[in-house]
Design a protein around this motif. Structure first.
Motif, PDB file in Angstrom:
ATOM      1  N   VAL A  44       0.846  -1.187   0.000  1.00  0.00           N
ATOM      2  CA  VAL A  44       0.000   0.000   0.000  1.00  0.00           C
ATOM      3  C   VAL A  44       0.885   1.242   0.000  1.00  0.00           C
ATOM      4  N   LEU A  45       0.524   2.204  -0.850  1.00  0.00           N
ATOM      5  CA  LEU A  45       1.216   3.483  -0.922  1.00  0.00           C
ATOM      6  C   LEU A  45       0.439   4.511  -0.113  1.00  0.00           C
ATOM      7  N   VAL A  46       1.155   5.267   0.730  1.00  0.00           N
ATOM      8  CA  VAL A  46       0.561   6.349   1.515  1.00  0.00           C
ATOM      9  C   VAL A  46       1.333   7.620   1.207  1.00  0.00           C
ATOM     10  N   TYR A  47       0.598   8.693   0.922  1.00  0.00           N
ATOM     11  CA  TYR A  47       1.198   9.986   0.607  1.00  0.00           C
ATOM     12  C   TYR A  47       0.752  11.020   1.631  1.00  0.00           C
ATOM     13  N   ASP A  48       1.614  12.006   1.869  1.00  0.00           N
ATOM     14  CA  ASP A  48       1.221  13.121   2.720  1.00  0.00           C
ATOM     15  C   ASP A  48       0.498  14.168   1.865  1.00  0.00           C
ATOM     16  N   GLY A  49       0.130  15.286   2.466  1.00  0.00           N
ATOM     17  CA  GLY A  49      -0.613  16.321   1.760  1.00  0.00           C
ATOM     18  C   GLY A  49       0.134  16.945   0.594  1.00  0.00           C
ATOM     19  N   ARG A  98      -6.298   4.208   8.545  1.00  0.00           N
ATOM     20  CA  ARG A  98      -7.451   3.743   7.765  1.00  0.00           C
ATOM     21  C   ARG A  98      -7.575   4.673   6.575  1.00  0.00           C
ATOM     22  N   ALA A  99      -7.795   4.098   5.409  1.00  0.00           N
ATOM     23  CA  ALA A  99      -7.959   4.909   4.195  1.00  0.00           C
ATOM     24  C   ALA A  99      -9.421   4.893   3.795  1.00  0.00           C
ATOM     25  N   LEU A 127      -3.194  11.119   2.778  1.00  0.00           N
ATOM     26  CA  LEU A 127      -3.858  11.020   4.077  1.00  0.00           C
ATOM     27  C   LEU A 127      -3.395  12.155   4.976  1.00  0.00           C
ATOM     28  N   SER A 128      -4.311  12.721   5.751  1.00  0.00           N
ATOM     29  CA  SER A 128      -3.952  13.815   6.653  1.00  0.00           C
ATOM     30  C   SER A 128      -3.440  13.298   7.992  1.00  0.00           C
ATOM     31  N   THR A 129      -3.764  12.058   8.342  1.00  0.00           N
ATOM     32  CA  THR A 129      -3.290  11.469   9.589  1.00  0.00           C
ATOM     33  C   THR A 129      -1.881  10.924   9.387  1.00  0.00           C
TER      34      THR A 129
END
Length: 178
Positions: A44-49, A98-99, A127-129
């Motif tokens: 899973v890829l997670v990006y910041d703002g 959680r997305a 994601l903002s968290t």
């Protein structure tokens, strides 16, 4: 007298599949790895703002690539589990996130270079968290942009897992930052 099994969690069970990704049987994950049997994993890829990608640093106790930087959340698909459900589970287990949705990005067929895993890549988007790494799984992490990751791939490839390099070279990591 029968030997007692050491107390502990039950083994993680996975679907063993054929070369076409069709289920054959269910075995413990450790046995799948020991025998080099085809099975499934997710990333899973997670990006910041700002669109920077989170790279997790794998825990030192991991059997494969300990201490290397890997994609945001990674793990195996349990027996009978849908890939998207596995991705959501790994995201929560490893990073406490959680997305709202997980989007399919890419997939790689199983082979020796994937540890015989059919790998499916999802994006959680921006994601903002902030990630809250589970110390049992992850020893930290960092956010990188495409140029920073390109420099890591070019100059410090041995600090990255093969999956990071492979998906970067396939141009899958910054195609959609959601």
């Amino acid at each position: 007298m029968a030997k007692k099994r050491a107390a502990g969690p039950p083994p993680e069970m996975v679907d063993i599949v054929d070369a076409a990704d069709k289920p054959l049987c269910i075995l413990p994950l450790a046995e799948a790895h020991r025998q080099g049997l085809y099975h499934r994993s997710v990333m899973v890829l997670v990006y910041d703002g700002r669109g920077k990608l989170y790279l997790q640093k794998r825990a030192a106790k991991k059997s494969l690539y300990p201490g290397r930087f890997d994609l945001s959340a990674t793990g195996h698909v349990k027996a009978g589990e849908a890939r998207q459900d596995a991705a959501a589970r790994e995201l929560l287990e490893e990073l406490g996130l959680r997305a709202p949705a997980l989007t399919f990005v890419d997939a790689i067929d199983a082979g020796e270079d994937t540890a015989y895993e059919f790998v499916t890549l999802f994006s959680a988007g921006r994601l903002s968290t902030p990630p809250r790494p589970n110390p049992e799984e992850v020893s930290g992490g960092m956010f990188v942009d495409a140029a920073e990751l390109a420099a890591l791939v070019r100059d410090y490839r041995d600090l990255l897992t093969p999956a990071v390099v492979r998906f970067f070279e396939r141009k899958s990591l910054f195609a959609r930052t959601g």
